[in-house]
Enzyme design. Sequence first.
Site, PDB file in Angstrom:
ATOM      1  N   GLY A 132       0.787  -1.229   0.000  1.00  0.00           N
ATOM      2  CA  GLY A 132       0.000   0.000   0.000  1.00  0.00           C
ATOM      3  C   GLY A 132       0.819   1.278   0.000  1.00  0.00           C
ATOM      4  N   CYS A 184     -27.339 -10.293 -17.728  1.00  0.00           N
ATOM      5  CA  CYS A 184     -26.758  -9.906 -19.007  1.00  0.00           C
ATOM      6  C   CYS A 184     -27.665 -10.342 -20.151  1.00  0.00           C
ATOM      7  CB  CYS A 184     -25.371 -10.540 -19.149  1.00  0.00           C
ATOM      8  SG  CYS A 184     -24.607 -10.290 -20.769  1.00  0.00           S
ATOM      9  N   CYS A 194     -25.413 -13.196 -22.361  1.00  0.00           N
ATOM     10  CA  CYS A 194     -25.055 -14.524 -21.839  1.00  0.00           C
ATOM     11  C   CYS A 194     -25.918 -14.954 -20.668  1.00  0.00           C
ATOM     12  CB  CYS A 194     -23.579 -14.552 -21.441  1.00  0.00           C
ATOM     13  SG  CYS A 194     -23.209 -13.628 -19.914  1.00  0.00           S
ATOM     14  N   CYS A 234     -22.529  -7.810 -19.745  1.00  0.00           N
ATOM     15  CA  CYS A 234     -21.333  -7.986 -18.924  1.00  0.00           C
ATOM     16  C   CYS A 234     -20.283  -6.951 -19.299  1.00  0.00           C
ATOM     17  CB  CYS A 234     -20.743  -9.378 -19.118  1.00  0.00           C
ATOM     18  SG  CYS A 234     -21.752 -10.719 -18.455  1.00  0.00           S
ATOM     19  N   CYS A 288     -17.970 -12.832 -20.851  1.00  0.00           N
ATOM     20  CA  CYS A 288     -19.264 -12.981 -21.529  1.00  0.00           C
ATOM     21  C   CYS A 288     -19.115 -13.894 -22.757  1.00  0.00           C
ATOM     22  CB  CYS A 288     -19.785 -11.606 -21.939  1.00  0.00           C
ATOM     23  SG  CYS A 288     -21.495 -11.571 -22.480  1.00  0.00           S
TER      24      CYS A 288
END
Length: 297
Positions: free
Chosen positions: A37, A248, A251, A272, A278
């Site tokens: 970080g 979606c 799909c 997606c 997808c």
Amino acid sequence: MLKDLITTEENYNYAFLDEGSKREIRRNLLKAVAIPGYQVPFGSRELPIGRGWGTGGLQITLSLIGQGDIVKVIDQGTDAGVNAANIRRLIERTAPDVTTTFQTTEATIIQTRHRIPEEKMQAGQLLVLQVPLPEPLRLVERSENATRRMHADKNYSRMWVALYEEIVKHGLLARAYSYPVMVNGRYVMAPSPIPRWDVEKLHNAEHLSLFGAGREKRLYAVPPRTAVIPLDFEDYPFTVEDFHGIRCQRCGAEHSFLDEITTEAGQKTYMCSDTAYCDERVAKKAAEREMQKEFAG
């Protein structure tokens, strides 16, 4: 003649950057991994794309790739975006023994902007994120020196106040992207402008995540199996986007991050965001239908 000014790929360094630059970036990445970080300054190099278009992530990728690597490049969830296609083409031309792919599971290095793939990444894979604004405290403190002191003292009180003010103003934690997270219990980090949906994928992940900001000249990292906790309150916990009841259109996925699309008729549909995920679901369904036809015949 103009054609005389055009040089061939053989005239470039392998993976475009010179070896000295790659070594410096790799040394800084080791420091970033050792201090999860923490933002490590580095000498950002010039690339044949403008700063702000992914030069930080691209410098990390070019410093790490080698023979046998398989690279996937994503922009806003898709492999076919203009930015992703140009970066992929540069890698292919300057590192000819490196293979590129659209498949998450095949890739050894995934460079991305704004999304983490839907498929869970595994140990040994590298996720390189392009970061435009690496400083999570910039919204509450404009001075770079002051933000450095706040990180050194672990003084994040103004960030907590900013989140509290969001609740007072909107009634909830409203930040949609680049949500601040606490890494390894020490540094508050900006997880690049990924949506909240992807933030939880960084927590105790099997893969190594590397973040590069070329314009701001900063690198940072989240090693595997490292705690990445979104900042929130007990009575206002962190939540991801709600796609309940939506799927979606292409799909049928109900558990992926969806982009809202408005048709010419004014209707809203959803697809997606991760186009490779997808495509794989569509191909799998087509294969299953063909198999069923064979058995039925």
